[in-house]
Write a protein that holds these residues in place. Structure first.
Motif, PDB file in Angstrom:
ATOM      1  N   PRO A  30       0.855  -1.190   0.000  1.00  0.00           N
ATOM      2  CA  PRO A  30       0.000   0.000   0.000  1.00  0.00           C
ATOM      3  C   PRO A  30       0.893   1.242   0.000  1.00  0.00           C
ATOM      4  N   LEU A  31       0.525   2.253  -0.775  1.00  0.00           N
ATOM      5  CA  LEU A  31       1.343   3.470  -0.883  1.00  0.00           C
ATOM      6  C   LEU A  31       0.762   4.597  -0.049  1.00  0.00           C
ATOM      7  N   GLY A  32      -0.556   4.562   0.111  1.00  0.00           N
ATOM      8  CA  GLY A  32      -1.182   5.655   0.866  1.00  0.00           C
ATOM      9  C   GLY A  32      -2.672   5.430   0.908  1.00  0.00           C
ATOM     10  N   LYS A  33      -3.325   6.219   1.763  1.00  0.00           N
ATOM     11  CA  LYS A  33      -4.776   6.089   1.760  1.00  0.00           C
ATOM     12  C   LYS A  33      -5.406   7.469   1.862  1.00  0.00           C
ATOM     13  N   GLY A  34      -6.570   7.565   1.213  1.00  0.00           N
ATOM     14  CA  GLY A  34      -7.286   8.848   1.237  1.00  0.00           C
ATOM     15  C   GLY A  34      -8.668   8.605   1.801  1.00  0.00           C
ATOM     16  N   LYS A  35      -9.512   9.601   1.690  1.00  0.00           N
ATOM     17  CA  LYS A  35     -10.848   9.528   2.273  1.00  0.00           C
ATOM     18  C   LYS A  35     -11.676   8.435   1.588  1.00  0.00           C
ATOM     19  N   PHE A  36     -11.441   8.244   0.279  1.00  0.00           N
ATOM     20  CA  PHE A  36     -12.362   7.354  -0.457  1.00  0.00           C
ATOM     21  C   PHE A  36     -11.755   6.024  -0.828  1.00  0.00           C
ATOM     22  N   GLY A  37     -10.471   5.841  -0.438  1.00  0.00           N
ATOM     23  CA  GLY A  37      -9.874   4.564  -0.821  1.00  0.00           C
ATOM     24  C   GLY A  37      -8.382   4.571  -0.589  1.00  0.00           C
ATOM     25  N   ARG A  38      -7.735   3.564  -1.125  1.00  0.00           N
ATOM     26  CA  ARG A  38      -6.285   3.420  -0.923  1.00  0.00           C
ATOM     27  C   ARG A  38      -5.590   3.326  -2.263  1.00  0.00           C
ATOM     28  N   VAL A  51       2.622   0.333 -11.966  1.00  0.00           N
ATOM     29  CA  VAL A  51       1.628   1.416 -11.879  1.00  0.00           C
ATOM     30  C   VAL A  51       1.228   1.606 -10.418  1.00  0.00           C
ATOM     31  N   ALA A  52       0.414   2.630 -10.182  1.00  0.00           N
ATOM     32  CA  ALA A  52      -0.219   2.808  -8.867  1.00  0.00           C
ATOM     33  C   ALA A  52      -1.694   2.501  -9.086  1.00  0.00           C
ATOM     34  N   LEU A  53      -2.230   1.575  -8.291  1.00  0.00           N
ATOM     35  CA  LEU A  53      -3.640   1.205  -8.469  1.00  0.00           C
ATOM     36  C   LEU A  53      -4.440   1.844  -7.332  1.00  0.00           C
ATOM     37  N   LYS A  54      -5.299   2.787  -7.686  1.00  0.00           N
ATOM     38  CA  LYS A  54      -6.081   3.496  -6.680  1.00  0.00           C
ATOM     39  C   LYS A  54      -7.438   2.823  -6.589  1.00  0.00           C
ATOM     40  N   VAL A  55      -7.759   2.329  -5.401  1.00  0.00           N
ATOM     41  CA  VAL A  55      -9.007   1.579  -5.197  1.00  0.00           C
ATOM     42  C   VAL A  55      -9.994   2.486  -4.472  1.00  0.00           C
ATOM     43  N   ILE A 101      -6.074   3.086 -12.812  1.00  0.00           N
ATOM     44  CA  ILE A 101      -4.703   2.661 -13.133  1.00  0.00           C
ATOM     45  C   ILE A 101      -3.896   3.931 -13.369  1.00  0.00           C
ATOM     46  N   LEU A 102      -3.082   4.304 -12.376  1.00  0.00           N
ATOM     47  CA  LEU A 102      -2.373   5.594 -12.417  1.00  0.00           C
ATOM     48  C   LEU A 102      -0.870   5.427 -12.595  1.00  0.00           C
ATOM     49  N   GLU A 103      -0.242   6.462 -13.101  1.00  0.00           N
ATOM     50  CA  GLU A 103       1.224   6.514 -13.186  1.00  0.00           C
ATOM     51  C   GLU A 103       1.780   6.390 -11.771  1.00  0.00           C
ATOM     52  N   TYR A 104       2.882   5.648 -11.620  1.00  0.00           N
ATOM     53  CA  TYR A 104       3.504   5.502 -10.307  1.00  0.00           C
ATOM     54  C   TYR A 104       4.517   6.609 -10.114  1.00  0.00           C
ATOM     55  N   ALA A 105       4.350   7.384  -9.031  1.00  0.00           N
ATOM     56  CA  ALA A 105       5.296   8.466  -8.701  1.00  0.00           C
ATOM     57  C   ALA A 105       6.161   7.941  -7.559  1.00  0.00           C
ATOM     58  N   HIS A 106       7.409   7.585  -7.875  1.00  0.00           N
ATOM     59  CA  HIS A 106       8.282   6.893  -6.915  1.00  0.00           C
ATOM     60  C   HIS A 106       8.619   7.741  -5.694  1.00  0.00           C
ATOM     61  N   GLY A 107       8.589   9.070  -5.846  1.00  0.00           N
ATOM     62  CA  GLY A 107       9.072   9.930  -4.758  1.00  0.00           C
ATOM     63  C   GLY A 107       8.031  10.209  -3.696  1.00  0.00           C
ATOM     64  N   GLY A 108       6.787   9.826  -3.979  1.00  0.00           N
ATOM     65  CA  GLY A 108       5.754  10.028  -2.949  1.00  0.00           C
ATOM     66  C   GLY A 108       5.219  11.449  -2.931  1.00  0.00           C
ATOM     67  N   GLU A 109       4.596  11.785  -1.807  1.00  0.00           N
ATOM     68  CA  GLU A 109       3.864  13.064  -1.713  1.00  0.00           C
ATOM     69  C   GLU A 109       4.811  14.197  -1.365  1.00  0.00           C
ATOM     70  N   PRO A 151      -0.232  21.119  -1.522  1.00  0.00           N
ATOM     71  CA  PRO A 151       0.874  20.155  -1.411  1.00  0.00           C
ATOM     72  C   PRO A 151       0.399  18.699  -1.354  1.00  0.00           C
ATOM     73  N   GLU A 152      -0.785  18.473  -0.740  1.00  0.00           N
ATOM     74  CA  GLU A 152      -1.270  17.074  -0.605  1.00  0.00           C
ATOM     75  C   GLU A 152      -1.587  16.452  -1.972  1.00  0.00           C
ATOM     76  N   ASN A 153      -1.791  17.298  -2.973  1.00  0.00           N
ATOM     77  CA  ASN A 153      -2.141  16.733  -4.293  1.00  0.00           C
ATOM     78  C   ASN A 153      -0.969  16.721  -5.247  1.00  0.00           C
ATOM     79  N   LEU A 154       0.233  16.925  -4.688  1.00  0.00           N
ATOM     80  CA  LEU A 154       1.411  16.969  -5.556  1.00  0.00           C
ATOM     81  C   LEU A 154       2.325  15.790  -5.219  1.00  0.00           C
ATOM     82  N   ALA A 165      -1.592  15.496  -9.062  1.00  0.00           N
ATOM     83  CA  ALA A 165      -2.468  14.315  -9.024  1.00  0.00           C
ATOM     84  C   ALA A 165      -3.858  14.762  -8.576  1.00  0.00           C
ATOM     85  N   ASP A 166      -4.792  13.813  -8.493  1.00  0.00           N
ATOM     86  CA  ASP A 166      -6.108  14.086  -7.913  1.00  0.00           C
ATOM     87  C   ASP A 166      -6.863  15.247  -8.549  1.00  0.00           C
ATOM     88  N   PHE A 167      -7.445  14.985  -9.711  1.00  0.00           N
ATOM     89  CA  PHE A 167      -8.237  16.021 -10.398  1.00  0.00           C
ATOM     90  C   PHE A 167      -9.682  15.992  -9.914  1.00  0.00           C
TER      91      PHE A 167
HETATM   92  C1  MPY Z   1      -5.535   7.176  -2.111  1.00  0.00           C
HETATM   93  C2  MPY Z   1      -4.392   8.011  -2.175  1.00  0.00           C
HETATM   94  C3  MPY Z   1      -4.723   9.431  -2.621  1.00  0.00           C
HETATM   95  C4  MPY Z   1      -5.862  10.082  -2.107  1.00  0.00           C
HETATM   96  C5  MPY Z   1      -6.138  11.405  -2.494  1.00  0.00           C
HETATM   97  C6  MPY Z   1      -5.292  12.092  -3.372  1.00  0.00           C
HETATM   98  C7  MPY Z   1      -4.153  11.448  -3.894  1.00  0.00           C
HETATM   99  C8  MPY Z   1      -3.250  12.207  -4.820  1.00  0.00           C
HETATM  100  C9  MPY Z   1      -2.012  12.622  -4.129  1.00  0.00           C
HETATM  101  C10 MPY Z   1      -3.879  10.119  -3.522  1.00  0.00           C
HETATM  102  N1  MPY Z   1      -2.732   9.453  -4.049  1.00  0.00           N
HETATM  103  C11 MPY Z   1      -2.712   9.019  -5.343  1.00  0.00           C
HETATM  104  O1  MPY Z   1      -3.694   9.122  -6.070  1.00  0.00           O
HETATM  105  N2  MPY Z   1      -1.497   8.482  -5.780  1.00  0.00           N
HETATM  106  C12 MPY Z   1      -1.264   8.177  -7.092  1.00  0.00           C
HETATM  107  C13 MPY Z   1       0.027   7.732  -7.175  1.00  0.00           C
HETATM  108  C14 MPY Z   1       0.584   7.743  -5.891  1.00  0.00           C
HETATM  109  C15 MPY Z   1      -0.388   8.204  -5.045  1.00  0.00           C
HETATM  110  C16 MPY Z   1       1.916   7.308  -6.034  1.00  0.00           C
HETATM  111  N3  MPY Z   1       2.918   7.124  -5.137  1.00  0.00           N
HETATM  112  C17 MPY Z   1       2.779   7.207  -3.777  1.00  0.00           C
HETATM  113  O2  MPY Z   1       1.732   7.454  -3.175  1.00  0.00           O
HETATM  114  C18 MPY Z   1       4.017   6.988  -2.968  1.00  0.00           C
HETATM  115  C19 MPY Z   1       3.945   7.202  -1.602  1.00  0.00           C
HETATM  116  C20 MPY Z   1       5.090   7.026  -0.813  1.00  0.00           C
HETATM  117  C21 MPY Z   1       6.303   6.631  -1.393  1.00  0.00           C
HETATM  118  N4  MPY Z   1       7.450   6.421  -0.603  1.00  0.00           N
HETATM  119  C22 MPY Z   1       7.360   6.957   0.761  1.00  0.00           C
HETATM  120  C23 MPY Z   1       8.570   6.504   1.593  1.00  0.00           C
HETATM  121  N5  MPY Z   1       9.842   6.860   0.912  1.00  0.00           N
HETATM  122  C24 MPY Z   1      10.967   6.469   1.725  1.00  0.00           C
HETATM  123  C25 MPY Z   1       9.892   6.221  -0.408  1.00  0.00           C
HETATM  124  C26 MPY Z   1       8.734   6.670  -1.286  1.00  0.00           C
HETATM  125  C27 MPY Z   1       6.351   6.406  -2.768  1.00  0.00           C
HETATM  126  C28 MPY Z   1       5.205   6.583  -3.556  1.00  0.00           C
HETATM  127  N6  MPY Z   1       2.103   7.087  -7.351  1.00  0.00           N
HETATM  128  N7  MPY Z   1       0.973   7.338  -8.029  1.00  0.00           N
END
Ligand code: MPY
Length: 291
Positions: A30-38, A51-55, A101-109, A151-154, A165-167
């Motif tokens: 799991p990469l993260g979770k939001g209000k409506f899913g993970r 890819v990043a799969l948003k459920v 099915i979303l592009e995977y952003a390796h660097g996170g939020e 910032p939360e959407n970048l 992200a998150d349109f």
């Molecule tokens: C459900 C999640 C959600 C809810 C609402 C809005 C948004 C957009 C930001 C999202 N995320 C979303 O759609 N996302 C689409 C995505 C996406 C999220 C993502 N990557 C990550 O979330 C992520 C997080 C942490 C990470 N690591 C953290 C620890 N580090 C040491 C190494 C790197 C690496 C990648 N790639 N495509």
């Protein structure tokens, strides 16, 4: 005749997007979770593409009556192709979930990086603002207003390149919009007042973001939403007296956080601003070598 029909059918099949299903993917961490899913790391089995799969749970979407908004988000993001806009490759659903099915952003939020470092250096901040400006100029060209730039959407890719992200709150707009959305901090006065608004709301948000990148907090932060509302309406802008932020940076912020939306600096002019010219890394990565 039959061969003609067969050929037309084949052409149609090519045009129709492939029907994906969960069986096409291997699900990872799991990469993260939001209000409506993970969102999960995932790999498409045939191509090995990551890819990043948003459920998203259908009951949540129904509960908050966001069906049309999610549909709009998916249509908009599918058609956007820009290096600073996170790709939406496709989607599918089963009985109770929708999968994006979303592009995977390796660097996170990006906001995690901001919280960790407190604030960004001027080169990093200018590089992100330039990337955002170019992404917004592209969206506005396609009549899309994001309306929720924060910032939360970048996200950041493996090279540190910014991805919007998150349109979810974006709209395809030819006329002025009236919908209220997003947290207050980043909202322009005309949105906070629930007045008709247009593209310039994204220019305002760029000013708020630039301030937060450099000072570590948004410009109109306050104890209560009411106070934030008041500060936005008054454009109660002040800069902490600190040495690490140049006067050019403050000038750019002051030309974006303008109440009259028609007087905010245009996206094209942001790219020509001295602070951007001097500090932004054209590659968008602001590689570690020059922070
Ligand atoms: C459900 C999640 C959600 C809810 C609402 C809005 C948004 C957009 C930001 C999202 N995320 C979303 O759609 N996302 C689409 C995505 C996406 C999220 C993502 N990557 C990550 O979330 C992520 C997080 C942490 C990470 N690591 C953290 C620890 N580090 C040491 C190494 C790197 C690496 C990648 N790639 N495509």
């Amino acid at each position: 005749m039959a061969s003609l029909i067969r050929r037309q059918n084949q052409q149609h099949q090519k045009r129709v997007q492939k029907q994906w299903s969960l069986l096409d993917f291997e699900i990872g961490k799991p990469l993260g979770k939001g209000k409506f899913g993970r969102v999960y790391l995932a790999r498409e089995l045939k191509s090995k593409f990551i890819v990043a799969l948003k459920v998203i749970f259908k009951e949540q979407i129904e509960k908050y009556k966001l069906h049309h908004q999610l549909k709009r988000e998916m249509e908009i993001q599918t058609n956007l192709r820009h290096p600073n806009v996170l790709r939406l490759y496709g989607w599918f659903h089963d009985d109770d979930r929708i999968y994006l099915i979303l592009e995977y952003a390796h660097g996170g939020e990006l906001y995690r990086q901001l919280r960790k470092t407190g604030h960004l250096g001027e080169r990093q901040a200018a590089t992100y603002i330039a990337s955002l400006t170019q992404a917004l100029a592209y969206c506005h060209e396609k009549d899309v207003i994001h309306r929720d730039i924060k910032p939360e959407n970048l996200l950041l890719d493996h090279e540190g390149r910014l991805k919007i992200a998150d349109f979810g709150w974006s709209v395809q707009s030819r006329s002025k919009r009236h919908t209220m959305c997003g947290t207050l901090d980043y909202l322009a006065p005309e949105m906070v007042e629930n007045k008709a608004h247009d593209y310039a709301v994204d220019n305002w948000s760029l000013g708020v973001l630039c301030y937060e990148f450099l000072f570590g907090v948004p410009p109109f932060e306050a104890e209560s939403q009411t106070d934030t509302f008041r500060r936005i309406m008054k454009v109660d802008l002040s800069f902490p007296s600190t040495l690490h932020v140049s006067s050019e940076a403050k000038n750019l912020i002051s030309r974006l956080l303008v109440k009259d939306s028609s007087k905010r600096l245009l996206l094209q002019k942001i790219m020509e601003h001295p602070w951007i010219i001097k500090n932004a890394d054209p590659s968008g990565t602001c590689s570690k070598s020059n922070p």
